[in-house]
Every structure is written in structure tokens, then in C-alpha cells.
Design an enzyme around this catalytic site. Structure first.
Site, PDB file in Angstrom:
ATOM      1  N   ASN A   1       0.367   5.745  10.370  1.00  0.00           N
ATOM      2  CA  ASN A   1      -0.830   6.185  11.251  1.00  0.00           C
ATOM      3  C   ASN A   1      -0.278   5.679  12.829  1.00  0.00           C
ATOM      4  OD1 ASN A   1      -1.931   3.636   9.991  1.00  0.00           O
ATOM      5  ND2 ASN A   1      -2.432   3.667  12.269  1.00  0.00           N
TER       6      ASN A   1
ATOM      7  N   ALA B   1       2.796  -0.737   4.551  1.00  0.00           N
ATOM      8  CA  ALA B   1       2.465   0.553   5.560  1.00  0.00           C
ATOM      9  C   ALA B   1       1.891  -0.221   6.954  1.00  0.00           C
ATOM     10  CB  ALA B   1       1.209   1.104   5.134  1.00  0.00           C
TER      11      ALA B   1
ATOM     12  N   HIS C   1      -3.512  -1.393  -4.037  1.00  0.00           N
ATOM     13  CA  HIS C   1      -2.787  -2.544  -4.649  1.00  0.00           C
ATOM     14  C   HIS C   1      -3.186  -2.955  -6.093  1.00  0.00           C
ATOM     15  CE1 HIS C   1      -2.290  -3.125  -0.228  1.00  0.00           C
ATOM     16  NE2 HIS C   1      -1.138  -3.816  -0.474  1.00  0.00           N
TER      17      HIS C   1
ATOM     18  N   MET D   1      -0.604  -5.949   8.507  1.00  0.00           N
ATOM     19  CA  MET D   1      -1.472  -7.131   8.070  1.00  0.00           C
ATOM     20  C   MET D   1      -0.730  -7.897   6.793  1.00  0.00           C
ATOM     21  SD  MET D   1      -5.265  -5.213   7.918  1.00  0.00           S
ATOM     22  CE  MET D   1      -5.685  -4.060   9.143  1.00  0.00           C
ATOM     23  N   SER D   2       0.522  -7.847   6.642  1.00  0.00           N
ATOM     24  CA  SER D   2       1.180  -8.486   5.490  1.00  0.00           C
ATOM     25  C   SER D   2       2.498  -8.554   5.824  1.00  0.00           C
ATOM     26  CB  SER D   2       1.214  -7.466   4.126  1.00  0.00           C
ATOM     27  OG  SER D   2       1.958  -6.292   4.516  1.00  0.00           O
TER      28      SER D   2
ATOM     29  N   HIS E   1      -3.694 -10.918   0.463  1.00  0.00           N
ATOM     30  CA  HIS E   1      -3.857 -10.769   1.819  1.00  0.00           C
ATOM     31  C   HIS E   1      -4.561 -11.854   2.461  1.00  0.00           C
ATOM     32  CE1 HIS E   1      -2.767  -6.420   0.755  1.00  0.00           C
ATOM     33  NE2 HIS E   1      -2.048  -6.621   1.945  1.00  0.00           N
TER      34      HIS E   1
ATOM     35  N   HIS F   1      -8.615   3.873   6.299  1.00  0.00           N
ATOM     36  CA  HIS F   1      -7.913   3.243   5.332  1.00  0.00           C
ATOM     37  C   HIS F   1      -7.588   4.389   4.186  1.00  0.00           C
ATOM     38  CE1 HIS F   1      -5.737   0.486   2.767  1.00  0.00           C
ATOM     39  NE2 HIS F   1      -6.767   0.673   1.585  1.00  0.00           N
TER      40      HIS F   1
ATOM     41  N   TYR G   1      -6.829 -11.593   4.456  1.00  0.00           N
ATOM     42  CA  TYR G   1      -8.104 -10.979   4.804  1.00  0.00           C
ATOM     43  C   TYR G   1      -8.853 -10.852   3.607  1.00  0.00           C
ATOM     44  CZ  TYR G   1      -6.041  -6.518   3.623  1.00  0.00           C
ATOM     45  OH  TYR G   1      -5.430  -5.485   3.086  1.00  0.00           O
ATOM     46  N   GLU G   2      -8.281 -11.046   2.538  1.00  0.00           N
ATOM     47  CA  GLU G   2      -9.264 -10.898   1.019  1.00  0.00           C
ATOM     48  C   GLU G   2      -9.749 -12.192   0.973  1.00  0.00           C
ATOM     49  OE1 GLU G   2      -7.098  -8.766  -2.081  1.00  0.00           O
ATOM     50  OE2 GLU G   2      -5.321  -9.406  -0.696  1.00  0.00           O
TER      51      GLU G   2
ATOM     52  N   SER H   1       0.910  -1.014  -0.150  1.00  0.00           N
ATOM     53  CA  SER H   1       0.017  -0.030   0.047  1.00  0.00           C
ATOM     54  C   SER H   1       0.873   1.187  -0.104  1.00  0.00           C
ATOM     55  CB  SER H   1      -0.817   0.210   1.311  1.00  0.00           C
ATOM     56  OG  SER H   1      -1.551  -1.067   1.391  1.00  0.00           O
TER      57      SER H   1
HETATM   58  N1  HPA Z   1      -2.934  -1.657  11.773  1.00  0.00           N
HETATM   59  C1  HPA Z   1      -2.740  -2.653  11.170  1.00  0.00           C
HETATM   60  N2  HPA Z   1      -2.520  -2.655   9.648  1.00  0.00           N
HETATM   61  C2  HPA Z   1      -1.935  -1.207   9.269  1.00  0.00           C
HETATM   62  C3  HPA Z   1      -2.073  -0.093  10.138  1.00  0.00           C
HETATM   63  C4  HPA Z   1      -2.520  -0.343  11.686  1.00  0.00           C
HETATM   64  O1  HPA Z   1      -2.642   0.656  12.406  1.00  0.00           O
HETATM   65  N3  HPA Z   1      -1.983   0.958   9.425  1.00  0.00           N
HETATM   66  C5  HPA Z   1      -1.302   0.558   8.167  1.00  0.00           C
HETATM   67  N4  HPA Z   1      -1.783  -0.621   8.165  1.00  0.00           N
END
Ligand code: HPA
Length: 274
Positions: free
Chosen positions: A234, A112, A60, A210-211, A82, A246, A84-85, A29
Site C-alpha cells: 500500500n 509487506a 501468519h 513492523m517486522s 511481532h 489490514h 506489537y503482539e 504477511s
Molecule cells: N505501515 C506499516 N506496516 C505495514 C504497512 C504500512 O503502511 N503496510 C504493510 N505493513
């Protein structure tokens, strides 16, 4: 799964012809635009590659590139799969298996992540020194493919130490704030709860995402050099009053592209020269 790997490899060997890439990058991302820093020799949509799934997440796009930077060739995957997809762990890791079949020996992973360490600011880089597979599932589950690697791989030196050191020095030269830290892998797709983040901090994690971890595990299993970075997009949940979104994450990442691109290029040159 073996069949998908073989199909994708055969297709790409044919499509890419006599390429010279020994290093590859997975653009997560917000990193997609890095492609514009290189000359595109070839561009292949994931949808064209038999055995590859398609990606659905914003940020993506799902394309494989053969790139040229000076005399160096690189393979770049724009977009990843991912869990989660709805992809299983083998599908998540499949592109890495295919990259190895195509001759890739050195891999850079980008993502990210949310900053758990309270010293981290949005926009900082974290060079991944180690990870916690909090999720627990593992792409190496199933019959071990001996031709790829051993059943019980050591992971005490998963993220290449020399490249980590070079990355920190390079970031300093480029006025990019970079930390060395521990990435914790969570399933998503929801952002974490504040209680989860407090727990993760106690566990020793500096950033959450998450990756990356399944890809890193499979690459290391096959003897590929792994270098990975997180861009802190973040503060993790509960660290500030902010609500996580997101779209905000993508906008933050977009605003950092210009600063981060030369860093990625330099690191890819290092990987390609190994
Ligand atoms: N948590 C999980 N995955 C992320 C985050 C987060 O705060 N920011 C970007 N990807």
C-alpha cells in the site's frame, strides 16, 4: 531465553533428524503460500515446539517446514512474532537463534510494507539495502552471548550486497518491478500517521513496516548471511487519500503471489548454493 532456545533446538534436532538445510526463509504477511512451490518433507506447528510462542496475526499461520526443491533442502518459517503482539524482543528473535543452532547460514526475510518513496507502486518489490531501527528497541540488549557474536556488531554491510544485485537482475528478467531501498522499522500496531510518514521520508526511508529488523540484527550478529525483501502492499499513510486497512493489505498481497513465487524460489536456490 537461553533455556527456550535450547529447548526448541533440542526438540527440532530430534524432529527434523538428519536434515541438510543451510538456508532458511521467514515468510511474512502474504508470503505464506510460497510453501506450495516446494515439496514438504516435514511440517511442525509452532504450538508443538517448546520455547516457541504462538502467533496471532492474520496471514501468519505459525508453522515450521522442512522443504525440498530439487536436491536442495530449506527450512521455512511461516509466520513470525511481532513486538506489537506483546512478545518481547528476545521472543521475536528466538526463531533466528534456533535456526542458527540447526545449521542455518543464509537467511531470506520477507515482509509487506507501506511505500514511502513516491516512485513506488503497490505490488513493487523493494530489495532492502539498509534499515532504520526507528523503534529503537533491540533484540541484542542484555548480556551478550559471546558464543553467538560480538557485543558491538558492525552493521554497515548487514544486507548481503551480492544477493541484492542478483535479486535486482532476476526481478528484471522476470518482469517484476524491483527497487533497492531503505526499510524503516516501526513498532505498530497502528499504521503510521501522515506526519510520521513525512518525517520518515525526510529521514531517508523508502518503505515502512513492523517486522524484519530484529530478525536481521540477530541473524547478522550470529554471522548469518541476510537477504531481505519488502512487497509494497500500500502507499504509506498520507501519500494518497486512501484509508489503510489490514484486510486490504492481505488481499493486495494475495493477488501478487503468483508473480512473486518463482522469484522467491530462485533466490532461495541462490542462498542454498552459497
Ligand atoms: N505501515 C506499516 N506496516 C505495514 C504497512 C504500512 O503502511 N503496510 C504493510 N505493513
Amino acid at each position: 531465553m537461553q533455556e527456550n532456545i535450547q529447548q526448541a533446538t533440542a526438540f527440532l534436532r530430534d524432529a527434523l533428524g538428519d536434515h541438510k538445510a543451510r538456508a532458511a526463509i521467514i515468510l511474512g504477511s502474504g508470503f505464506s503460500d510460497w510453501i506450495s512451490a516446494a515439496f514438504i518433507v516435514q511440517e511442525i506447528s509452532y504450538a508443538q515446539i517448546p520455547g516457541f510462542s504462538n502467533t496471532s496475526v492474520d496471514g501468519h499461520p505459525g508453522r515450521l517446514y522442512l522443504l525440498q526443491i530439487g536436491s536442495i533442502q530449506i527450512l521455512a518459517l511461516q509466520g513470525r512474532f511481532h513486538f506489537y503482539e506483546g512478545h518481547d524482543m528476545h521472543a521475536v528473535a528466538l526463531p533466528i537463534r534456533v535456526l542458527r543452532q540447526l545449521g542455518i547460514l543464509h537467511l531470506m526475510l520477507t515482509n509487506a510494507a507501506g511505500g514511502i518513496n513516491t516512485n513506488y507502486q503497490t505490488g513493487d518489490l523493494m530489495v532492502i539495502a539498509d534499515h532504520i531501527n526507528f523503534f529503537g528497541l533491540n533484540p541484542l540488549i542484555g548480556p551478550n552471548l559471546e558464543e553467538y557474536g560480538t557485543r558491538f556488531p558492525d552493521t554497515s554491510r548487514l544486507y548481503h550486497q551480492g544477493l541484492r544485485k542478483e535479486a535486482i537482475e532476476l526481478a528484471k528478467e522476470m518482469n517484476i518491478v524491483a527497487h533497492t531501498g531503505v526499510y524503516i522499522y516501526t513498532v505498530g500496531p497502528n499504521f503510521e500517521t501522515p506526519a510520521e510518514i513525512r518525517m520518515m521520508r525526510l529521514m531517508g526511508a523508502d518503505a515502512v513496516g513492523m517486522s524484519t529488523v530484529p530478525e536481521a540484527l540477530v541473524a547478522h550478529h550470529m554471522g548469518i548471511t541476510v537477504f531481505a525483501i519488502s512487497l509494497i502492499a500500500n502507499p504509506a499513510a498520507g501519500t494518497t487519500e486512501a484509508i489503510l486497512d489490514h484486510q486490504d493489505v492481505l488481499e493486495t498481497l494475495q493477488s501478487m503471489q503468483t508473480k512473486i513465487q518463482p522469484f522467491i524460489t530462485q533466490m532461495m536456490m541462490q542462498l542454498a548454493a552459497m
